[in-house]
Design an enzyme around this catalytic site. Sequence first.
Site, PDB file in Angstrom:
ATOM      1  N   GLY A 107       0.813  -1.215   0.000  1.00  0.00           N
ATOM      2  CA  GLY A 107       0.000   0.000   0.000  1.00  0.00           C
ATOM      3  C   GLY A 107       0.852   1.272   0.000  1.00  0.00           C
ATOM      4  O   GLY A 107       0.397   2.322  -0.480  1.00  0.00           O
ATOM      5  N   GLU A 110       1.565   1.881  -3.447  1.00  0.00           N
ATOM      6  CA  GLU A 110       0.309   2.255  -4.110  1.00  0.00           C
ATOM      7  C   GLU A 110      -0.034   3.728  -3.857  1.00  0.00           C
ATOM      8  O   GLU A 110      -0.541   4.417  -4.742  1.00  0.00           O
ATOM      9  CB  GLU A 110      -0.825   1.325  -3.646  1.00  0.00           C
TER      10      GLU A 110
HETATM   11  C1  3H9 Z   1      -0.634  -4.190   1.763  1.00  0.00           C
HETATM   12  O1  3H9 Z   1      -0.012  -3.177   1.756  1.00  0.00           O
HETATM   13  C2  3H9 Z   1      -1.985  -4.353   1.123  1.00  0.00           C
HETATM   14  C3  3H9 Z   1      -2.328  -3.254   0.146  1.00  0.00           C
HETATM   15  O2  3H9 Z   1      -1.895  -3.580  -1.167  1.00  0.00           O
HETATM   16  C4  3H9 Z   1      -3.804  -3.049   0.013  1.00  0.00           C
HETATM   17  C5  3H9 Z   1      -4.531  -2.520   1.188  1.00  0.00           C
HETATM   18  C6  3H9 Z   1      -5.973  -2.226   0.893  1.00  0.00           C
HETATM   19  N1  3H9 Z   1       2.072  -3.564   9.325  1.00  0.00           N
HETATM   20  O3  3H9 Z   1      10.587  -6.201   9.754  1.00  0.00           O
HETATM   21  P1  3H9 Z   1      10.992  -5.331  10.881  1.00  0.00           P
HETATM   22  C7  3H9 Z   1       6.372  -4.052  12.081  1.00  0.00           C
HETATM   23  S1  3H9 Z   1      -0.029  -5.567   2.575  1.00  0.00           S
HETATM   24  C8  3H9 Z   1       2.232  -3.637  10.650  1.00  0.00           C
HETATM   25  O4  3H9 Z   1      11.490  -5.985  12.113  1.00  0.00           O
HETATM   26  P2  3H9 Z   1      13.043  -4.207   9.197  1.00  0.00           P
HETATM   27  C9  3H9 Z   1       7.069  -5.360  12.396  1.00  0.00           C
HETATM   28  O5  3H9 Z   1       6.157  -6.334  12.832  1.00  0.00           O
HETATM   29  C10 3H9 Z   1       1.484  -5.028   3.302  1.00  0.00           C
HETATM   30  N2  3H9 Z   1       3.434  -3.780  11.240  1.00  0.00           N
HETATM   31  O6  3H9 Z   1      12.032  -4.213  10.429  1.00  0.00           O
HETATM   32  C11 3H9 Z   1       8.028  -4.923  13.469  1.00  0.00           C
HETATM   33  O7  3H9 Z   1       7.292  -4.801  14.674  1.00  0.00           O
HETATM   34  P3  3H9 Z   1       7.954  -5.142  16.076  1.00  0.00           P
HETATM   35  C12 3H9 Z   1       2.592  -5.006   2.317  1.00  0.00           C
HETATM   36  C13 3H9 Z   1       4.503  -3.860  10.442  1.00  0.00           C
HETATM   37  O8  3H9 Z   1      13.701  -2.893   9.244  1.00  0.00           O
HETATM   38  C14 3H9 Z   1       8.432  -3.527  13.027  1.00  0.00           C
HETATM   39  O9  3H9 Z   1       7.394  -3.083  12.151  1.00  0.00           O
HETATM   40  N3  3H9 Z   1       3.841  -4.666   3.003  1.00  0.00           N
HETATM   41  C15 3H9 Z   1       4.407  -3.807   9.057  1.00  0.00           C
HETATM   42  O10 3H9 Z   1      13.859  -5.448   9.216  1.00  0.00           O
HETATM   43  C16 3H9 Z   1       9.751  -3.476  12.291  1.00  0.00           C
HETATM   44  O11 3H9 Z   1       9.725  -4.412  11.224  1.00  0.00           O
HETATM   45  C17 3H9 Z   1       4.691  -5.591   3.439  1.00  0.00           C
HETATM   46  O12 3H9 Z   1       4.493  -6.767   3.292  1.00  0.00           O
HETATM   47  C18 3H9 Z   1       3.124  -3.651   8.482  1.00  0.00           C
HETATM   48  N4  3H9 Z   1       2.942  -3.572   7.165  1.00  0.00           N
HETATM   49  O13 3H9 Z   1      12.141  -4.308   7.886  1.00  0.00           O
HETATM   50  C19 3H9 Z   1       5.933  -5.079   4.123  1.00  0.00           C
HETATM   51  N5  3H9 Z   1       5.647  -3.928   8.524  1.00  0.00           N
HETATM   52  O14 3H9 Z   1       9.075  -4.185  16.238  1.00  0.00           O
HETATM   53  C20 3H9 Z   1       6.173  -5.813   5.414  1.00  0.00           C
HETATM   54  C21 3H9 Z   1       6.482  -4.038   9.554  1.00  0.00           C
HETATM   55  O15 3H9 Z   1       6.849  -5.014  17.045  1.00  0.00           O
HETATM   56  N6  3H9 Z   1       7.301  -5.289   6.154  1.00  0.00           N
HETATM   57  N7  3H9 Z   1       5.815  -4.005  10.720  1.00  0.00           N
HETATM   58  O16 3H9 Z   1       8.442  -6.578  15.931  1.00  0.00           O
HETATM   59  C22 3H9 Z   1       8.592  -5.527   5.811  1.00  0.00           C
HETATM   60  O17 3H9 Z   1       8.900  -6.128   4.788  1.00  0.00           O
HETATM   61  C23 3H9 Z   1       9.658  -5.044   6.758  1.00  0.00           C
HETATM   62  O18 3H9 Z   1       9.058  -4.855   8.009  1.00  0.00           O
HETATM   63  C24 3H9 Z   1      10.359  -3.728   6.352  1.00  0.00           C
HETATM   64  C25 3H9 Z   1      11.277  -3.279   7.522  1.00  0.00           C
HETATM   65  C26 3H9 Z   1      11.205  -4.000   5.096  1.00  0.00           C
HETATM   66  C27 3H9 Z   1       9.385  -2.635   6.086  1.00  0.00           C
END
Ligand code: 3H9
Length: 707
Positions: A107, A110
Amino acid sequence: MTTPSTSTVVRSARQGDVLCITIDNPPVNAISSAVRRGLKEAVEAADADAAVKAILIVGEGANFVAGADIREFGQAPQPPSLPEVCNRIEDCSKPVVAAIRGAALGGGLEIALGAHYRVALHDAKLGLPEVQLGLMPGAGGTVRAPRLAGAQAALELMLSGLHIKAKEALSLKLVGRLAEGEDALAAGLAYANELLAQGAGVRRTRDAQGLADRAAAQAAIDAARADTAKKSRGLFSPIKIVEAVQNNLDKPFEEAVKLEREAFLACIDSPQRAGLIHAFFAEREVAKVPEAKAAQPRALNSVGIVGGGTMGAGIAVSALDAGLPVVMVERDQVSIDRGRANVEKVYDGLVAKGRMTAEAKAAVMARYTGSTDYAAFADVDLVIEAVFEDLEVKKAVFKELDRVCKAGAVLATNTSYLDIDAIAASTSRAQDVVGLHFFSPANIMKLLEIVVPAKVSADVVATAFALAKRMKKVPVRAGVCDGFIGNRILAVYKQAADYIMEDGASPYEIDEAVRGFGYPMGPFQVTDLAGGDIGWATRKRRAATRDPKARYVEVADRVCERGWFGQKTGRGFYLYPQGARVGQSDPEVLAIVDAERQKKGIVPRKFTAEEIMRRYMAAMVNEGAKVVAEGIALRPLDVDVTFLYGYGFPRHRGGPMKYADTVGLAKILEDIRTFAQEDPLFWKPAPLLEKLVAEGKDFSSLNQPQG
Ligand code: 3H9
């Protein structure tokens, strides 16, 4: 000047003609309902404000926006929806710029695609990784990305879920320019002011011409459809992504957006989404253990390894890849030469494939030293023992380590089942002894069981977790018992598979059922790959302590007695003619199975794939519950992560304990009680499972964060 706003996660501030909207929702600016509301309000206010000539959207801190807030999925949706927000941004009557630093994922990308212009800083990471969560882009990603990057590149991005860097995003036209530095606000403002100076107007992605060559787009979609059918193995969302891209060719923009939303919501409702998102959080949660919170890790600047066999060499490669210098000790020169050769072989493979230069290999190997003298460990911070699985041999190694290692060095054993308390007791420093159970091949497999004996100090455990992070492993904390988390549970469901075989299913039917569930291989294929002799040795070791009343299936022993140890000997449960890697069924093995049945007077009966999996999973879950109740695993999620990363458990099912929650614990318990009528000793319900069912709870209730 700041525009008044009710949002705490989105703020607006005017800088000259440009209204800067900052999304500030730590840690990664995920799009919660408050972010959606705040962003929409801010854009609407800016559109209506005559003093604003252009709008800039940035993220606070190191990331633009990491995507929708995954924690909100499955809850009642709150307006406005993200597609509405993105459409509102695109509809804006003034140019909108997105300046991207760090992650612009899902998102987040997006939102940026809804903007009219995009600039990326060099550390930007763009992607549409929804597929990895059982989803598809749901806020215009499937309609806007192809219009910019073309169907083929957009499909690759969405079907792989990979993140791309700024330069690649520029070449795919997902962003229009790159900027130096780390200040997204400054880069975005400079771009916005430049656009205003040029009199550049709005430029909507919906009007971009990336799909103008319809024949090329159709060919790319057809190829992706065929490829997805082959590769996606029961996954729900990949084909929906392909169909959503197809809609761009067949339908008007608005209709394609609407259909995308419908398909996205269907993905949200699928159990695969729940399983994959559970896996996402669980693999982050596993590192949150009490010791890592209570203590700082010790200094870790060098690693020693005892043993240069397959395991020792694989661990050495992991440590070298993590940038650490490695000292390997073996008992004689021949063994140390072999150890070095085992390490070099891995890098030679990379050089041969063009993935590493000869110079880079030389630079890595310069950090490697081999020695036949334990004194070479005098200065290392952490030693990992990877010698033969024999308690006395290991104790002797630890006595040597105790003698030569400096005070405060961490002493680790790679044993996969032995009593680490006993190993620790053979030293004068039990507080420094920990288990580091790597999985083979150690330089590839992500799982690392960190086994915590009774006397180890918290900072040693914290150091083990720090090492795992440096090695890019997924660490799971385990307590001491025979087999720790993974191999202990494996032993039980493998036994269930043996019973099913003796009762009537062939090993091939069992493997097929297990593959049908989503595993890459079935248990008998795994035995053949690992080498049947390994399990045979374990069975012999356990023979003396085995409960004489327990059912014991001898088929595997009969197979091993013939010297059929699997792939390496050309036959095991399967035949591997001429070194084939995929086995063929073997009538002689079926004859062995038949003979064993006859010996015990068992009349074989039919099992459907579903019946096989019910037993297989019930055995796994039941033992998993015992492992949690005994504190061998901290939480059910630790069992899940162990199986996802060490045993090929299908990720979209979230792990065995998550799977049990999905099926319903009452149902699993009922199955166990039914099976217990045949064999009450083996199918003894785990007290924890009974307790949870009685309380109407599931395993997820035990997954609270560790305090
Ligand atoms: C989407 O977007 C759907 C849309 O197309 C449509 C909607 C209508 N939400 O990984 P880290 C938390 S689907 C909530 O350890 P890094 C994570 O749990 C989404 N929380 O850090 C952690 O929490 P905690 C598509 C999230 O630096 C903290 O943030 N997006 C989210 O190694 C730090 O994360 C993805 O799939 C989230 N979306 O990596 C991206 N993301 O500290 C998913 C992270 O409590 N995220 N958290 O354990 C990632 O790939 C990696 O987190 C990122 C950072 C690369 C961003």
